[in-house]
Design a protein around this motif. Structure first.
Motif, mmCIF file in Angstrom:
data_model
loop_
_atom_site.group_PDB
_atom_site.id
_atom_site.type_symbol
_atom_site.label_atom_id
_atom_site.label_comp_id
_atom_site.label_asym_id
_atom_site.label_seq_id
_atom_site.Cartn_x
_atom_site.Cartn_y
_atom_site.Cartn_z
ATOM 1 N N ASP A 344 9.428 -35.372 20.717
ATOM 2 C CA ASP A 344 9.549 -35.113 19.279
ATOM 3 C C ASP A 344 8.825 -33.827 18.895
ATOM 4 O OD1 ASP A 344 10.929 -37.555 18.938
ATOM 5 O OD2 ASP A 344 9.041 -38.635 18.790
ATOM 6 N N LEU A 345 7.638 -33.643 19.459
ATOM 7 C CA LEU A 345 6.859 -32.446 19.161
ATOM 8 C C LEU A 345 7.582 -31.193 19.642
ATOM 9 C CD1 LEU A 345 4.196 -31.178 18.161
ATOM 10 C CD2 LEU A 345 3.243 -31.630 20.432
ATOM 11 N N CYS A 346 8.154 -31.255 20.836
ATOM 12 C CA CYS A 346 8.885 -30.093 21.358
ATOM 13 C C CYS A 346 10.118 -29.797 20.509
ATOM 14 C CB CYS A 346 9.270 -30.330 22.815
ATOM 15 S SG CYS A 346 7.867 -30.335 23.956
ATOM 16 N N VAL A 360 -0.623 -26.779 21.415
ATOM 17 C CA VAL A 360 -0.810 -28.108 21.994
ATOM 18 C C VAL A 360 -1.999 -28.102 22.945
ATOM 19 C CG1 VAL A 360 1.601 -28.778 21.738
ATOM 20 C CG2 VAL A 360 0.887 -27.640 23.836
ATOM 21 N N ASP A 361 -2.754 -29.185 22.909
ATOM 22 C CA ASP A 361 -3.922 -29.386 23.774
ATOM 23 C C ASP A 361 -3.574 -30.420 24.833
ATOM 24 O OD1 ASP A 361 -6.788 -30.328 24.519
ATOM 25 O OD2 ASP A 361 -6.006 -32.026 23.372
ATOM 26 N N LEU A 362 -4.073 -30.228 26.045
ATOM 27 C CA LEU A 362 -3.750 -31.101 27.175
ATOM 28 C C LEU A 362 -4.779 -32.196 27.403
ATOM 29 C CD1 LEU A 362 -2.512 -28.448 29.785
ATOM 30 C CD2 LEU A 362 -1.124 -29.870 28.255
ATOM 31 N N MET A 383 8.260 -29.266 29.704
ATOM 32 C CA MET A 383 8.756 -29.330 28.325
ATOM 33 C C MET A 383 7.898 -28.509 27.384
ATOM 34 S SD MET A 383 10.115 -33.075 27.174
ATOM 35 C CE MET A 383 8.654 -33.969 27.667
ATOM 36 N N LEU A 384 6.582 -28.663 27.498
ATOM 37 C CA LEU A 384 5.665 -27.984 26.574
ATOM 38 C C LEU A 384 5.763 -26.471 26.716
ATOM 39 C CD1 LEU A 384 2.528 -30.294 26.932
ATOM 40 C CD2 LEU A 384 4.039 -30.137 24.945
ATOM 41 N N VAL A 385 5.756 -25.984 27.953
ATOM 42 C CA VAL A 385 5.834 -24.540 28.169
ATOM 43 C C VAL A 385 7.204 -24.011 27.746
ATOM 44 C CG1 VAL A 385 5.805 -22.721 29.917
ATOM 45 C CG2 VAL A 385 4.074 -24.536 29.981
#
Length: 489
Positions: A344-346, A360-362, A383-385
């Motif tokens: 959802d965030l992506c 975003v923090d890991l 996904m995040l990158v």
């Protein structure tokens, strides 16, 4: 927290390691912070633990050192990565010779890499939180003997924080964070104590090693705006940390960061105070909170309405470990594979290509996934990158709940997005340059910190001199984690 989870007995990871000799360079079971409940050790994790133990016994005997000394060395860390490759497939870049010679493993470490951990914690001494932290309370209800086990709180105080963060890891600078509470007396680390830690560590180091969050809870009402001004003016905080799912106020309720009446006054005050970084706990719903409000959906509108502020989504919005993930093969991952709430965030970022003020923090997410489901870890990182770009992913570990963050640093340096995922989903590989950005340069830019300032080896830097003396005596990493795990049986 589910009924199944509450029925499981939890034990302190440190106490169990001391009793069983189960210390290791990398945890082989998910360790809980105060923010989520851990599942049991998976069969794959058990195989990793057994393989590490076998390698340690053979190589320690060959080197003429104790098993624990081997596990505390760079070779021991390499052995853990080899064991995980054997169980999960080739996800870590490691050569077998590194598990026999620490010098070979040390030679692989980047020289002078700037590591900026945006997600760290400790507890203010001599505070005891058996009656506040949900998992510690749960553990005591299930094991009354823990009522007498007060000594382990020392592992969460300042001295341990300095040792774990700056002596036992390559962390250069850390953000010290906290959790809002109804009153300061109920807080694990109130803002004033966070600022005190920052000042103590920076004085010892004669250089900037720690910056701090201030705490915001706009659902407490207008008095929280006055508290923001106090923290900014008297404490010199560098960012805000908020937990949208925690209910506060006269009629306790959670809040949304896009609520014009509740949150926007807070964001406007932050803007006037010149504090641009708004850090929000999203994902990993806390016990006692309202789950739906930990979803990152509210970040979209707020980031649009306040383009001059940076919105940092902690835990990357990761909700929880899917039941299928621990034994899933590459074929399980395709374009339709959704991960709550990371997907959802992506999607927020993809449908808003100009929304470049969301990061975003890991913290906890990487540490949890890399030891449990490396393929899923690769899927989430990919996904995040892909959605945010490597310049918008920030390094965080949630230390010291997980013990020293060094194992996470080493794991990230060596982690590779599995080739099948790159082929199937078009994920770019994690390059050394990209990892350097994520490990520190991205956060340095956000916090206005010069990554090129020399923070080690300066005579006036007490932390560096203490580290030198510590290494002369022979490093003794704790090889443990201080949270909770599910007991066997």
């Amino acid at each position: 927290m589910t009924a199944a989870r509450t029925a499981r007995a939890l034990v302190r990871k440190y106490a169990r390691d001391a009793e069983t000799g189960g210390f290791g360079p990398v945890p082989t079971q998910i360790v809980a912070s105060d923010e989520f409940s851990p599942p049991p050790q998976t069969p794959a994790q058990a195989r990793v633990a057994a393989t590490v133990a076998e390698i340690a016994s053979v190589n320690a005997r060959r080197l003429g050192i104790s098993r624990r000394a081997f596990l505390g060395s760079s070779a021991g860390m390499a052995a853990a990565f080899l064991a995980m490759n054997g169980v999960f497939g080739p996800v870590f870049d490691v050569d077998p010779v590194e598990a026999m010679e620490s010098a070979a493993a040390d030679a692989r470490k980047p020289v002078g890499q700037f590591v900026f951990d945006v997600h760290t914690h400790h507890v203010a001494a001599p505070r005891q939180f058996a009656n506040l932290l949900q998992l510690r309370r749960l553990g005591q209800l299930m094991n009354p003997l823990l009522e007498r086990d007060r000594g382990t709180m020392d592992d969460l105080y300042l001295a341990s924080y300095i040792k774990e963060m700056f002596l036992d890891s390559d962390t250069t600078v850390a953000v010290l964070s906290g959790i809002p509470s109804a009153t300061d007396t109920d807080n694990i680390l109130p803002p004033d104590q966070m600022a005190e830690t920052r000042d103590v560590v920076n004085r010892l180091a004669a250089s900037q090693r720690v910056v701090t969050h201030g705490l915001v809870a706009p659902n407490k009402g207008p008095r929280d705006l006055d508290e923001m001004r106090r923290q900014a003016e008297r404490l010199g905080v560098s960012a805000w940390k908020g937990y949208t799912g925690l209910p506060f106020g006269p009629s306790p309720r959670p809040w949304r960061v896009d609520d014009e009446k509740v949150a926007y006054p807070m964001l406007e005050v932050s803007r006037r105070l010149g504090i641009r970084n708004i850090c929000l706990h999203k994902g990993l719903p806390l016990p006692g909170g309202v789950e739906a409000y930990f979803h990152p959906r509210d970040v979209e509108r707020a980031a649009k309405d306040f383009p001059d502020l940076n919105f940092i989504v902690y835990h990357a919005g990761f909700h929880s470990l899917p039941s299928w993930a621990t034994d899933a093969g590459p074929e399980r991952f395709d374009a339709s594979t959704r991960i709550d709430w990371v997907s959802d965030l992506c999607e927020i970022r993809r449908r808003n290509p100009t929304l470049t003020n969301v990061y975003v923090d890991l913290g906890s997410t990487f540490g949890l996934l890399v030891i449990t489901a490396p393929l899923l870890c690769g899927h989430v990182l990919g996904m995040l990158v892909q959605a945010f770009g490597e310049g918008h992913v920030l390094w965080g570990t949630d230390a010291i709940w997980w013990g020293s963050p060094q194992w996470q640093i080493e794991a990230f340096r060596r982690f590779q997005i599995p080739e099948p995922l790159r082929v199937r989903l078009g994920y770019a590989p994690l390059t050394p340059e990209g990892k350097t950005k994520i490990l520190g340069l991205n956060a340095a830019r956000l916090y206005g910190i010069d990554p090129h300032v020399h923070r080690h080896g300066v005579p006036a830097d007490f932390v560096s001199r203490l580290k030198a003396a510590y290494l002369e005596d022979g490093p003794q990493p704790s090889l443990t984690q201080y949270g909770w795990v599910v007991a066997k049986g």
